[in-house]
Write an enzyme that holds these catalytic residues in place. Structure first.
Site, PDB file in Angstrom:
ATOM      1  N   ASP A   2      61.543  22.309 -10.395  1.00  4.43           N
ATOM      2  CA  ASP A   2      61.752  22.644 -11.805  1.00  4.43           C
ATOM      3  C   ASP A   2      62.501  21.545 -12.561  1.00  4.43           C
ATOM      4  OD1 ASP A   2      60.439  25.080 -11.878  1.00  4.43           O
ATOM      5  OD2 ASP A   2      62.217  26.232 -11.331  1.00  4.43           O
ATOM      6  N   LYS A  22      63.284  33.072  -7.092  1.00  5.31           N
ATOM      7  CA  LYS A  22      63.747  31.718  -6.792  1.00  5.31           C
ATOM      8  C   LYS A  22      65.092  31.673  -6.069  1.00  5.31           C
ATOM      9  CE  LYS A  22      61.192  29.587 -10.593  1.00  5.31           C
ATOM     10  NZ  LYS A  22      61.257  28.696 -11.774  1.00  5.31           N
TER      11      LYS A  22
END
Length: 277
Positions: free
Chosen positions: A101, A65
């Site tokens: 997220d 990420k």
């Protein structure tokens, strides 16, 4: 057919293909979603290959990420704020990086626990990738105070300073003895996974009336060790399934502009988990 993939290392545990495929079938979308084990040193090559092969988009999970951020041609404000990318859109020869997220966590906490962040008090256990994203998101969503707990105190202190300097929230590093002050506790450490079976907090750390959102997705049973402890104190709890679904649905909307079938996604994940002891 539009093609998508999730990239991670390791990746065999991912429920994303099952989840998205269930939604594709329910809404009549012509798509394919696969998982690819990609070591971090080959991430750039893998992303370029997906673009060359005509993939529409990709999800990124551990450990990609943050590595992906400098590889993107464009970043959404959410990805810039969190310093991480979990969703990539391939369009017009460019790679667009996004992060679902934080918004996925907020949507899950609202759906499962009826938690609304404005003016509330929150605590985050575990300030790694997911915990950092959730802490920053909570701060910008309107929580008044934010307590941070991490085994790496320096990391937690750095995050507290960043949040206090860039948002209206007051963030500080706390101990477990202050978890009771929070309206919502976000459990973002590896506690509850096979390699970390101990709870992240004990019953005595909680109080009745709190909410606990544990982002861990427990195999075989819906209750994580931390949830089991918190429940004894009268805390309302939820596990990470709904967050996985919400962030996945938001990724799908970013790629296609369409709404995923969240309930079909939930059922697919829960059925998959039931088969993993």
């Amino acid at each position: 057919m539009q093609r998508f993939a999730v990239l991670g290392h390791p990746i065999g545990h991912s429920f994303s293909p099952v989840m998205h495929t269930a939604s594709f079938r329910k809404i009549g979308f012509d798509g394919e979603y696969v998982r690819l084990d990609v070591p971090p040193e080959t991430l750039a090559d893998a992303l370029n290959a997906l673009a060359d092969e005509g993939f529409t988009g990709a999800n990124l999970t551990i450990p990609h990420k943050q590595l992906a951020v400098p590889m993107m041609d464009r970043l959404t404000p959410e990805a810039e704020r969190l310093g991480a990318v979990n969703t990539v859109l391939f369009r017009d020869g460019k790679m667009w990086g996004h992060n679902t997220d934080g918004p996925g966590f907020l949507a899950a906490a609202k759906t499962m626990l009826d938690f609304h962040p404005e003016g509330r008090r929150a605590a985050v256990i575990g300030c790694g990738g997911a915990g950092r994203a959730i802490a920053i998101t909570l701060a910008h969503a309107g929580v008044r105070t934010l307590g941070l707990i991490d085994l790496d105190t320096a990391r937690a202190e750095a995050l507290a300073r960043e949040i206090s300097e860039t948002s209206p929230a007051q963030a500080e590093v706390i101990g477990h003895d202050r978890l009771r002050e929070a309206d919502l506790v976000a459990q973002c450490s590896p506690s509850g996974l096979a390699v970390f079976p101990e709870p992240a907090a004990r019953m005595a750390d909680f109080r009745e009336g709190q909410c606990l959102y544990d982002i861990v997705i427990p195999p075989g049973a819906p209750v994580t060790p931390t949830m089991a402890e918190a429940s004894k104190a009268g805390v309302r709890c939820a596990n990470g399934v709904r967050m996985l679904v919400e962030q996945g649905a938001l990724s799908f909307a970013f790629w296609t502009g369409l709404e995923a079938d969240r309930e079909a996604m939930c059922r697919a994940v829960e059925e998959g988990l039931a088969g993993h002891e």
